[in-house]
Design a protein around this motif. Structure first.
Motif, mmCIF file in Angstrom:
data_model
loop_
_atom_site.group_PDB
_atom_site.id
_atom_site.type_symbol
_atom_site.label_atom_id
_atom_site.label_comp_id
_atom_site.label_asym_id
_atom_site.label_seq_id
_atom_site.Cartn_x
_atom_site.Cartn_y
_atom_site.Cartn_z
ATOM 1 N N HIS A 297 -19.889 -8.336 14.950
ATOM 2 C CA HIS A 297 -18.441 -8.188 14.852
ATOM 3 C C HIS A 297 -17.653 -9.495 14.997
ATOM 4 O O HIS A 297 -16.477 -9.567 14.617
ATOM 5 N N ILE A 303 -11.470 -3.795 9.123
ATOM 6 C CA ILE A 303 -10.649 -3.642 7.921
ATOM 7 C C ILE A 303 -11.197 -4.514 6.784
ATOM 8 O O ILE A 303 -11.238 -4.097 5.619
ATOM 9 N N LYS A 376 -3.255 13.443 7.354
ATOM 10 C CA LYS A 376 -2.073 12.609 7.632
ATOM 11 C C LYS A 376 -0.853 13.020 6.821
ATOM 12 O O LYS A 376 0.271 12.721 7.211
ATOM 13 N N MET A 384 6.625 11.578 11.210
ATOM 14 C CA MET A 384 5.984 10.856 12.312
ATOM 15 C C MET A 384 4.930 9.917 11.746
ATOM 16 O O MET A 384 4.363 10.191 10.682
ATOM 17 N N SER A 385 4.670 8.842 12.480
ATOM 18 C CA SER A 385 3.593 7.934 12.088
ATOM 19 C C SER A 385 2.261 8.628 12.376
ATOM 20 O O SER A 385 1.997 9.017 13.518
ATOM 21 N N PRO A 386 1.400 8.787 11.351
ATOM 22 C CA PRO A 386 0.116 9.443 11.596
ATOM 23 C C PRO A 386 -0.713 8.753 12.679
ATOM 24 O O PRO A 386 -1.337 9.405 13.511
ATOM 25 N N ASP A 387 -0.656 7.420 12.686
ATOM 26 C CA ASP A 387 -1.466 6.713 13.682
ATOM 27 C C ASP A 387 -0.967 7.018 15.093
ATOM 28 O O ASP A 387 -1.752 7.306 15.996
ATOM 29 N N VAL A 422 -6.958 -9.469 16.346
ATOM 30 C CA VAL A 422 -6.290 -8.244 16.822
ATOM 31 C C VAL A 422 -5.649 -8.466 18.189
ATOM 32 O O VAL A 422 -6.043 -9.375 18.921
ATOM 33 N N ILE A 470 1.676 -5.632 16.394
ATOM 34 C CA ILE A 470 1.331 -6.236 15.096
ATOM 35 C C ILE A 470 2.245 -7.415 14.744
ATOM 36 O O ILE A 470 1.933 -8.197 13.860
ATOM 37 N N VAL A 594 10.052 3.561 9.039
ATOM 38 C CA VAL A 594 9.768 4.008 7.675
ATOM 39 C C VAL A 594 10.707 3.324 6.696
ATOM 40 O O VAL A 594 10.284 2.831 5.659
ATOM 41 N N SER A 597 9.567 -0.079 6.105
ATOM 42 C CA SER A 597 8.363 -0.144 5.285
ATOM 43 C C SER A 597 8.692 0.190 3.832
ATOM 44 O O SER A 597 8.139 -0.396 2.915
HETATM 45 N N1 COA Z 1 7.296 9.211 8.686
HETATM 46 C C1 COA Z 1 6.592 9.344 7.552
HETATM 47 N N2 COA Z 1 5.568 8.524 7.212
HETATM 48 C C2 COA Z 1 5.267 7.536 8.067
HETATM 49 C C3 COA Z 1 5.965 7.345 9.269
HETATM 50 C C4 COA Z 1 7.032 8.232 9.571
HETATM 51 N N3 COA Z 1 7.755 8.123 10.691
HETATM 52 N N4 COA Z 1 5.446 6.279 9.910
HETATM 53 C C5 COA Z 1 4.436 5.823 9.128
HETATM 54 N N5 COA Z 1 4.341 6.573 8.006
HETATM 55 C C6 COA Z 1 3.392 6.395 6.885
HETATM 56 C C7 COA Z 1 3.225 4.932 6.521
HETATM 57 O O1 COA Z 1 4.197 4.493 5.637
HETATM 58 C C8 COA Z 1 1.823 4.936 5.917
HETATM 59 O O2 COA Z 1 1.859 5.433 4.606
HETATM 60 P P1 COA Z 1 0.651 5.169 3.562
HETATM 61 O O3 COA Z 1 -0.483 6.050 3.963
HETATM 62 O O4 COA Z 1 1.251 5.608 2.271
HETATM 63 O O5 COA Z 1 0.354 3.719 3.620
HETATM 64 C C9 COA Z 1 1.085 5.939 6.760
HETATM 65 O O6 COA Z 1 2.092 6.812 7.290
HETATM 66 C C10 COA Z 1 0.294 5.315 7.876
HETATM 67 O O7 COA Z 1 1.127 4.643 8.781
HETATM 68 P P2 COA Z 1 0.853 4.686 10.344
HETATM 69 O O8 COA Z 1 0.139 5.924 10.678
HETATM 70 O O9 COA Z 1 2.112 4.428 11.082
HETATM 71 O O10 COA Z 1 -0.186 3.576 10.598
HETATM 72 P P3 COA Z 1 -0.370 2.129 10.029
HETATM 73 O O11 COA Z 1 -1.013 2.238 8.693
HETATM 74 O O12 COA Z 1 0.870 1.341 10.150
HETATM 75 O O13 COA Z 1 -1.460 1.607 11.038
HETATM 76 C C11 COA Z 1 -2.313 0.374 12.862
HETATM 77 C C12 COA Z 1 -1.175 1.287 12.369
HETATM 78 C C13 COA Z 1 -2.035 -0.031 14.270
HETATM 79 C C14 COA Z 1 -3.624 1.158 12.792
HETATM 80 C C15 COA Z 1 -2.364 -0.850 11.910
HETATM 81 O O14 COA Z 1 -1.175 -1.594 12.013
HETATM 82 C C16 COA Z 1 -3.463 -1.791 12.243
HETATM 83 O O15 COA Z 1 -3.313 -2.734 13.009
HETATM 84 N N6 COA Z 1 -4.651 -1.573 11.646
HETATM 85 C C17 COA Z 1 -5.791 -2.416 11.893
HETATM 86 C C18 COA Z 1 -6.648 -1.813 12.944
HETATM 87 C C19 COA Z 1 -7.938 -2.551 13.001
HETATM 88 O O16 COA Z 1 -7.963 -3.771 13.023
HETATM 89 N N7 COA Z 1 -9.043 -1.805 13.012
HETATM 90 C C20 COA Z 1 -10.333 -2.357 12.956
HETATM 91 C C21 COA Z 1 -10.743 -2.937 14.237
HETATM 92 S S1 COA Z 1 -12.394 -3.476 14.119
#
Ligand code: COA
Length: 604
Positions: A297, A303, A376, A384-387, A422, A470, A594, A597
């Motif tokens: 790693h 990613i 999601k 809501m944000s799925p994450d 990260v 981030i 949102v 974005s």
């Molecule tokens: N309402 C509707 N949709 C929303 C929303 C809301 N309030 N908030 C977010 N969304 C949408 C986003 O626009 C996105 O849409 P898409 O699928 O069309 O791209 C989707 O939901 C996902 O967004 P969200 O769930 O907020 O997560 P994210 O993609 O921004 O991810 C992290 C968040 C923290 C996971 C990301 O920023 C990150 O850092 N990823 C890397 C993690 C990593 O390094 N992993 C490996 C470690 S080895």
């Protein structure tokens, strides 16, 4: 922010003590100010002030064995090979794809990545891609070293093929000509034949790389006394990648067992010795169709691994194998088997490594689970944000199982910054605690609107922490920087970093990471502490995939119990969302995210 992140996780008395330590650290003219000044000076003189500290702290200083504890794995879809030759054809095609991808890296053809999701549309640092195939983690007695070969170096024109615990050198350029896919297949067939010859069989030296880092470094010091071993180690160190041709494991081929085979190979009795864990890119092609990638790693995140393996998967399905047409370019030399000189002492070391790997194999409690009730898209419809939603669900599950919340790690990409890796989103927020209590408290039955308000508070807090992390406003890397710079200027470790709260807050009992994929495959990894969980999740439009790990050795954890609680919580959260619409005042942060974005070109 640090105090807020731990206040609700420690006892009141402990919190009071920590608060006074933190306040003293932060006094005007105090230690904190001095260290911050030094850190700012460092940031003026380096590309990325935290990169080296972070790499050492996260990986190179860590002494635990790489399989399970550190190396993540990507599990490919199960392949249906007609026969053994079919699996070799797959391997040859995969290697051709790797070479094509490597060529794109060397010629700098890879398009720049842009962030998605929160604050979408920002270009991301590509440096990690340039470390996929040209790196090697060398074990050290106290600290490992990440060796980086120059990209496109002519020394790196071979791969290592592991077969029946033997290691072979497959030269990719012969008489200045690159091998074609047909040639690669011919060489793989020769390797398989050679591996079957039991008279020439060498001891399973790959086992040593599965051991603790100090143990492996000590063993390596013994090995390199002999020039034969030295030469074999040097050749492995410079390879592009390792390709492991696995025999059938005999295990039932489900998601969980395939993930286990990727993480630890099933131990020395199965495929655990048919690996070289130091090498960052290690592809596994099993005769029984179990395929994937095991990664060291330290050079890159999941990613980047996803981007690379998705390219390969698309190459495998989209570009036809060139087997039929091309014939061998020339008389190909027989691939070289790597030889090892062994002594009774080395035999003893191999046995000890095998036993320790076996312990790890027995200890790992894994459950790969597909939550199919919704995905999601449902969460997005709730605005809501799925994450953030999934993170809150994980907190609810943990609370259900343990009656408390614990320091939680969620990886947040900081590739918006040069050489960014990260930082941590501390998901066990006070708002999450209030929500999980509202959901589980039997005595005071909270109304649905109260629960819904708490859910929104928790989601908003999580979303805001994500945005902070981030954009470089997380606290973990900053605290690490302050701690490490105090050592550079030979200061006694400041009390804030020896305080039991700081130590406990860095023991991530819940270690989580989102690794989404757009083709059918999934990522997994192990827990980072003995009494912890590793949770890698992959949100898809209509389902959520969780790879949950823990250790059988801990009486506090059970992957199956956690998954059950998670399932129940996710259903309850959906029911809650369906019953109540969100109150207007609480949606500000999420809506803003949102909007931003969308403004930045997201494809929402
Ligand atoms: N309402 C509707 N949709 C929303 C929303 C809301 N309030 N908030 C977010 N969304 C949408 C986003 O626009 C996105 O849409 P898409 O699928 O069309 O791209 C989707 O939901 C996902 O967004 P969200 O769930 O907020 O997560 P994210 O993609 O921004 O991810 C992290 C968040 C923290 C996971 C990301 O920023 C990150 O850092 N990823 C890397 C993690 C990593 O390094 N992993 C490996 C470690 S080895």
């Amino acid at each position: 922010m640090y105090l807020t992140s731990i206040k609700h996780l420690v006892k009141e008395e402990q919190y009071r003590k920590t608060k006074s330590i933190v306040e003293k650290f932060g006094e005007p003219g105090g230690t904190g100010e001095l260290l911050q000044k030094k850190l700012l000076e460092k940031s003026d003189n380096t590309h990325n002030w935290v990169y080296d500290y972070w790499l050492d702290d996260m990986y190179l200083n860590q002494r635990l064995a790489l399989p399970v504890n550190s190396n993540p794995a990507m599990v490919f879809p199960k392949q249906d090979f007609r026969d053994h030759k079919d699996s070799l054809r797959f391997a040859a095609h995969l290697i051709t794809g790797v070479l094509e991808y490597k060529e794109r890296i060397d010629t700098r053809e890879l398009p720049v990545d842009f962030s998605r999701g929160q604050l979408a549309g920002t270009p991301l640092c590509m440096k990690q891609y340039y470390r996929l195939f040209n790196t090697y983690r060398l074990p050290g007695l106290k600290r490992d070293t990440l060796i980086i070969h120059e990209t496109g170096s002519t020394e790196q024109e071979h791969i290592i093929v592991a077969c029946k615990n033997q290691f072979f050198v497959l030269d990719l350029v012969v008489k200045e000509k690159k091998l074609k896919e047909m040639d690669i297949l011919t060489q793989l067939e020769k390797i398989v034949k050679m591996a079957e010859n039991s008279e020439e069989r060498q001891p399973p030296f790959g086992l040593l790389t599965s051991d603790g880092r100090t143990e492996w470094a000590q063993a390596r010091d013994v090995l390199i006394k002999d020039s034969v071993n030295r030469e074999s180690l040097a050749v492995i160190q410079k390879c592009l990648c390792v390709v492991c041709l696995d025999d059938p494991s005999g295990m039932e081929v489900g998601d969980t067992s395939r993930a286990l085979l990727m993480l630890h190979g099933g131990g020395h009795e199965k495929m655990g010795a048919n690996r070289w864990y130091d090498k960052p890119m290690q592809f596994v092609v099993g005769e029984d169709g179990v395929c994937g990638t095991v990664c060291e790693h330290s050079p890159f995140e999941g990613i980047v691994l996803v981007a690379c393996t998705e390219y390969l998967m698309k190459f495998m399905t989209g570009s036809p194998s060139k087997m039929g047409r091309a014939t061998s370019v020339s008389e190909l030399p027989t691939p070289r088997r790597l030889l090892w000189k062994t002594t009774p002492h080395i035999q003893g070391l191999l046995k000890a490594s095998a036993e320790r790997l076996q312990r790890l194999v027995r200890d790992l409690d894994m459950d790969v689970h597909k939550f199919e009730v919704y995905g999601k898209e449902f969460i997005k419809k709730q605005k809501m944000s799925p994450d953030a939603y999934i993170q809150v669900a994980l907190q609810l599950a943990f609370y259900r199982c343990n009656g408390r919340l614990v320091s939680t790690y969620e990886s947040a990409s900081i590739r918006r910054f040069h050489e960014g890796r990260v930082d941590n989103i501390r998901s066990a927020t006070p708002e999450a605690l209030a929500f999980v209590k509202a959901m589980t408290d039997q005595k005071t039955s909270n109304s649905d609107s109260e629960k819904m308000k708490r859910l929104w508070d928790a989601i908003n807090a999580q979303t805001n922490s994500t945005i902070a992390a981030i954009t470089g406003m997380g606290i973990d890397n900053h605290l690490l920087g302050l701690r490490e710079i105090s050592q550079e200027i030979h200061m006694e470790v400041p009390e804030i970093f020896t305080d039991e709260t700081y130590v406990a807050s860095n023991q991530f009992i819940l270690s989580t990471s989102q690794v989404p994929t757009t083709v059918e495959m999934f990522c997994c990894y192990g827990p980072v502490v003995p009494n912890g969980y590793g949770c890698c999740y992959n949100p898809q439009a209509d389902h959520l995939l969780f790879s949950m790990t823990s250790f059988h050795g801990s009486t506090e954890t059970s992957s199956a119990v956690f998954i059950k609680a998670l399932d129940e919580g996710l259903v309850e959260m959906r029911d809650l969302c369906r019953k109540r619409n969100k109150p207007q005042s609480n949606t500000a942060a999420a809506s803003k995210a949102v909007e931003k974005s969308q403004g930045a070109g997201s494809n929402l």
